[in-house]
Design a protein around this motif. Sequence first.
Motif, mmCIF file in Angstrom:
data_model
loop_
_atom_site.group_PDB
_atom_site.id
_atom_site.type_symbol
_atom_site.label_atom_id
_atom_site.label_comp_id
_atom_site.label_asym_id
_atom_site.label_seq_id
_atom_site.Cartn_x
_atom_site.Cartn_y
_atom_site.Cartn_z
ATOM 1 N N CYS A 25 0.828 -1.210 0.000
ATOM 2 C CA CYS A 25 0.000 0.000 0.000
ATOM 3 C C CYS A 25 0.861 1.258 0.000
ATOM 4 O O CYS A 25 0.514 2.250 -0.652
ATOM 5 C CB CYS A 25 -0.943 0.006 1.204
ATOM 6 S SG CYS A 25 -2.272 -1.178 1.068
ATOM 7 N N LEU A 26 1.972 1.215 0.696
ATOM 8 C CA LEU A 26 2.888 2.354 0.695
ATOM 9 C C LEU A 26 3.446 2.596 -0.708
ATOM 10 O O LEU A 26 3.492 3.735 -1.178
ATOM 11 C CB LEU A 26 4.029 2.125 1.678
ATOM 12 C CG LEU A 26 5.126 3.191 1.688
ATOM 13 C CD1 LEU A 26 4.571 4.516 2.182
ATOM 14 C CD2 LEU A 26 6.283 2.736 2.540
ATOM 15 N N GLY A 27 3.848 1.533 -1.372
ATOM 16 C CA GLY A 27 4.338 1.666 -2.746
ATOM 17 C C GLY A 27 3.276 2.209 -3.677
ATOM 18 O O GLY A 27 3.548 3.084 -4.511
ATOM 19 N N LEU A 28 2.061 1.711 -3.546
ATOM 20 C CA LEU A 28 0.965 2.209 -4.381
ATOM 21 C C LEU A 28 0.634 3.663 -4.064
ATOM 22 O O LEU A 28 0.307 4.447 -4.959
ATOM 23 C CB LEU A 28 -0.274 1.329 -4.197
ATOM 24 C CG LEU A 28 -0.168 -0.071 -4.788
ATOM 25 C CD1 LEU A 28 -1.331 -0.937 -4.309
ATOM 26 C CD2 LEU A 28 -0.128 -0.003 -6.292
ATOM 27 N N PHE A 29 0.757 4.045 -2.802
ATOM 28 C CA PHE A 29 0.527 5.435 -2.426
ATOM 29 C C PHE A 29 1.569 6.353 -3.063
ATOM 30 O O PHE A 29 1.240 7.433 -3.561
ATOM 31 C CB PHE A 29 0.550 5.589 -0.907
ATOM 32 C CG PHE A 29 0.442 7.005 -0.449
ATOM 33 C CD1 PHE A 29 -0.771 7.663 -0.481
ATOM 34 C CD2 PHE A 29 1.555 7.684 -0.002
ATOM 35 C CE1 PHE A 29 -0.883 8.977 -0.069
ATOM 36 C CE2 PHE A 29 1.471 8.990 0.418
ATOM 37 C CZ PHE A 29 0.245 9.643 0.385
ATOM 38 N N ILE A 30 2.815 5.914 -3.070
ATOM 39 C CA ILE A 30 3.879 6.714 -3.687
ATOM 40 C C ILE A 30 3.641 6.841 -5.191
ATOM 41 O O ILE A 30 3.819 7.916 -5.775
ATOM 42 C CB ILE A 30 5.257 6.107 -3.368
ATOM 43 C CG1 ILE A 30 5.539 6.296 -1.873
ATOM 44 C CG2 ILE A 30 6.347 6.737 -4.215
ATOM 45 C CD1 ILE A 30 6.763 5.569 -1.386
ATOM 46 N N ILE A 31 3.214 5.774 -5.830
ATOM 47 C CA ILE A 31 2.894 5.831 -7.257
ATOM 48 C C ILE A 31 1.725 6.780 -7.505
ATOM 49 O O ILE A 31 1.759 7.594 -8.433
ATOM 50 C CB ILE A 31 2.588 4.415 -7.790
ATOM 51 C CG1 ILE A 31 3.862 3.582 -7.811
ATOM 52 C CG2 ILE A 31 1.972 4.464 -9.183
ATOM 53 C CD1 ILE A 31 3.646 2.118 -8.078
ATOM 54 N N GLY A 32 0.683 6.704 -6.677
ATOM 55 C CA GLY A 32 -0.450 7.617 -6.809
ATOM 56 C C GLY A 32 -0.053 9.061 -6.591
ATOM 57 O O GLY A 32 -0.548 9.970 -7.275
ATOM 58 N N THR A 33 0.869 9.290 -5.664
ATOM 59 C CA THR A 33 1.363 10.651 -5.424
ATOM 60 C C THR A 33 2.119 11.171 -6.640
ATOM 61 O O THR A 33 1.993 12.338 -7.008
ATOM 62 C CB THR A 33 2.274 10.674 -4.181
ATOM 63 O OG1 THR A 33 1.518 10.184 -3.063
ATOM 64 C CG2 THR A 33 2.761 12.065 -3.883
ATOM 65 N N ALA A 34 2.886 10.293 -7.288
ATOM 66 C CA ALA A 34 3.600 10.695 -8.503
ATOM 67 C C ALA A 34 2.610 11.072 -9.612
ATOM 68 O O ALA A 34 2.818 12.059 -10.319
ATOM 69 C CB ALA A 34 4.515 9.569 -8.967
ATOM 70 N N PHE A 35 1.531 10.306 -9.742
ATOM 71 C CA PHE A 35 0.506 10.655 -10.726
ATOM 72 C C PHE A 35 -0.125 12.005 -10.390
ATOM 73 O O PHE A 35 -0.375 12.814 -11.277
ATOM 74 C CB PHE A 35 -0.584 9.581 -10.792
ATOM 75 C CG PHE A 35 -0.216 8.406 -11.644
ATOM 76 C CD1 PHE A 35 -0.034 8.547 -13.000
ATOM 77 C CD2 PHE A 35 -0.078 7.152 -11.089
ATOM 78 C CE1 PHE A 35 0.299 7.468 -13.798
ATOM 79 C CE2 PHE A 35 0.246 6.063 -11.864
ATOM 80 C CZ PHE A 35 0.439 6.217 -13.229
ATOM 81 N N PHE A 36 -0.373 12.250 -9.116
ATOM 82 C CA PHE A 36 -0.968 13.521 -8.698
ATOM 83 C C PHE A 36 -0.039 14.692 -9.008
ATOM 84 O O PHE A 36 -0.473 15.728 -9.519
ATOM 85 C CB PHE A 36 -1.291 13.488 -7.208
ATOM 86 C CG PHE A 36 -1.825 14.782 -6.677
ATOM 87 C CD1 PHE A 36 -3.117 15.173 -6.960
ATOM 88 C CD2 PHE A 36 -1.030 15.609 -5.914
ATOM 89 C CE1 PHE A 36 -3.623 16.369 -6.482
ATOM 90 C CE2 PHE A 36 -1.512 16.807 -5.430
ATOM 91 C CZ PHE A 36 -2.812 17.186 -5.713
ATOM 92 N N ILE A 37 1.244 14.528 -8.715
ATOM 93 C CA ILE A 37 2.212 15.600 -8.982
ATOM 94 C C ILE A 37 2.307 15.870 -10.478
ATOM 95 O O ILE A 37 2.356 17.026 -10.912
ATOM 96 C CB ILE A 37 3.581 15.242 -8.369
ATOM 97 C CG1 ILE A 37 3.494 15.303 -6.847
ATOM 98 C CG2 ILE A 37 4.672 16.165 -8.883
ATOM 99 C CD1 ILE A 37 4.711 14.743 -6.148
ATOM 100 N N ASN A 38 2.308 14.807 -11.286
ATOM 101 C CA ASN A 38 2.360 14.988 -12.736
ATOM 102 C C ASN A 38 1.125 15.708 -13.248
ATOM 103 O O ASN A 38 1.220 16.566 -14.128
ATOM 104 C CB ASN A 38 2.525 13.649 -13.447
ATOM 105 C CG ASN A 38 3.918 13.102 -13.335
ATOM 106 O OD1 ASN A 38 4.868 13.850 -13.178
ATOM 107 N ND2 ASN A 38 4.035 11.799 -13.407
#
Length: 62
Positions: free
Chosen positions: A37-50
């Motif tokens: 879940c932490l890894g998926l959260f970091i990926i989701g955060t990267a999508f949000f920043i982009n």
Amino acid sequence: MKYIRGMYVSLVLIILVILVNTTFFDNEYSGIATFACLGLFIIGTAFFINAKQLKISNEEKS
């Protein structure tokens, strides 16, 4: 729009990991599920920043 979809997909995957861990594995692998879940959260955060950067650059162009 693809970044928003990616963020939504990562959110759905987080919920799916938690659901599978709770129902099928009876919280036996909670450490692994938390790490996933932490890894998926970091990926989701990267999508949000982009998506945020894309919105800002589009506003500057117009």
